[in-house]
Design a protein around this motif. Structure first.
Motif, PDB file in Angstrom:
ATOM      1  N   LEU A 135       8.949  -3.621   5.254  1.00 57.99           N
ATOM      2  CA  LEU A 135      10.223  -2.338   5.743  1.00 57.99           C
ATOM      3  C   LEU A 135      11.397  -3.351   4.973  1.00 57.99           C
ATOM      4  O   LEU A 135      12.282  -2.471   4.415  1.00 57.99           O
ATOM      5  CB  LEU A 135      10.613  -2.875   7.056  1.00 57.99           C
ATOM      6  N   SER A 168      11.461   4.314  -1.925  1.00 61.73           N
ATOM      7  CA  SER A 168      11.305   3.733   0.277  1.00 61.73           C
ATOM      8  C   SER A 168      10.950   4.724   0.946  1.00 61.73           C
ATOM      9  O   SER A 168      10.659   5.002   1.946  1.00 61.73           O
ATOM     10  CB  SER A 168      13.197   3.522   0.230  1.00 61.73           C
ATOM     11  N   VAL A 190       7.926   4.131   3.905  1.00 64.67           N
ATOM     12  CA  VAL A 190       8.396   4.473   5.653  1.00 64.67           C
ATOM     13  C   VAL A 190       7.407   4.467   6.238  1.00 64.67           C
ATOM     14  O   VAL A 190       6.736   4.557   7.095  1.00 64.67           O
ATOM     15  CB  VAL A 190       9.843   4.479   5.641  1.00 64.67           C
TER      16      VAL A 190
END
Length: 347
Positions: free
Chosen positions: A259, A275, A279
């Motif tokens: 994270l 990103s 996630v």
């Protein structure tokens, strides 16, 4: 070059299938579906006829025939053997055509031979946990190297003066750390599965027993006492609890680091897709892990947990490669001689 790219792409996809089949084989307890290697009960394939099965029982009286498990094991071997032949073909093509990468194909060939040895030891050593875990890591490494080879074959555009700035060293180091931690977590997951510790704890977030008092570091000893078979596990309850809890703690650490990496990637517009992907895959993996606990390891979910773990590794391999290429492009651009009349101007 195009034919080589297609061959590498096909081989990479087949490696994913082999890993998924390997997870399915292990989770259906088919790792010893055939008591010998590379055949099955002394035959090239699964003994189907009554006469062949009778002969198989004479050869292996302590290994009752289970056709479903035997076929699971042999299908995995057939597909893995095909993967090995494709990697051999990659090497032959790489050495025959000038300009093609040779080092990565050679590494892949050595690795796939060692994987075959580990596959043999998995059977001959009756599912010894360190061998099972090593076989898993070898499969993940094979897929990662194939992905890296395919990425290296992608066309490289000449960097322009308007290209994105180079990623900072901190972000590159964080991405590398994320990959190392994920690989460690995969190894810990393989150790959990190989020692049949996946369902010893059924409550969240930690185990229902007093695991702090029962924690036993000997559970992580790679070379265990010799047994006739390691199927269904040989460790005691406290040792399995220790492994299970360590895997959960590792998951928390892994999620925190990834994270943090996702936040760093998000701050750069050119890297935001990485990103989002990171996630999303991490969230899916956590959800699958929780489902494994509360639903007592459903087969489909357990296989998906293995495959998503592989996806996380591959995503981080690709992200690290992308960051490396961006850094290299920036260094190359900075080293270019400036045209006459640009001295003193800001680039």
């Amino acid at each position: 070059m195009d034919g080589f790219k297609r061959l590498v792409s096909i081989t990479f996809l087949l490696a994913l299938v082999v890993i998924a089949l390997g997870a399915y084989t292990r989770l259906t307890e088919a790792g010893l579906g055939c008591p010998d290697w590379p055949g099955c009960y002394g035959f090239a394939g699964v003994p189907e006829t009554a006469a062949d099965q009778q002969l198989a029982q004479v050869r292996f009286p302590d290994a009752p025939i289970d056709l479903a498990r035997a076929w699971n094991e042999m299908i995995h071997r057939y597909v893995a053997g095909t993967l090995g032949l494709l990697i051999l073909a990659i090497n032959i093509m790489a050495w025959r055509q000038p300009g093609l990468p040779r080092r990565l194909p050679a590494m892949l060939l050595v690795l796939v031979v060692f994987q075959a040895v580990l596959g043999m030891w998995t059977v001959t050593m009756a599912l010894m946990p360190v061998v099972v875990m090593g076989h898993l890591l070898g499969g993940f490494t094979t897929a990662s190297l194939l992905l890296l080879l395919r990425l290296r074959l992608a066309p490289r555009s000449v960097p322009s003066m308007l290209s994105a700035s180079a990623p900072g060293k901190g972000l590159q180091l964080l991405a590398a750390l994320g990959l190392v931690i994920v690989v460690g977590q995969v190894a810990l997951g393989g150790w959990t599965a190989a020692n049949y510790a996946a369902v010893v704890c059924t409550q969240l977030p930690f185990c229902e027993v007093d695991w702090q008092q029962q924690f036993d570091v000997t559970a992580f000893r790679l070379i265990q006492p010799e047994h006739d078979s390691y199927q269904y596990g040989v460790l005691d309850y406290a040792q399995r609890v220790s492994i299970h809890v360590a895997h959960r703690i590792g998951a928390v650490v892994t999620a925190a680091v990834l994270l943090l990496l996702a936040a760093g990637l998000w701050r750069r517009p050119s890297l935001r897709r990485w990103s989002v992907a990171l996630v999303a895959v991490l969230g899916l993996q956590v959800a699958l892990g929780i489902t494994n606990v509360v639903a007592s390891l459903p087969l489909a979910v357990a296989v998906a947990h293995n495959v998503t773990g592989l996806a996380l590794v591959l995503l981080l391999v690709a992200a690290n490669y992308q960051l490396y290429r961006m850094g290299s492009r920036w260094s190359l651009r900075a080293s270019w001689p400036r045209p006459v009349g640009t001295i003193g101007r800001r680039g």
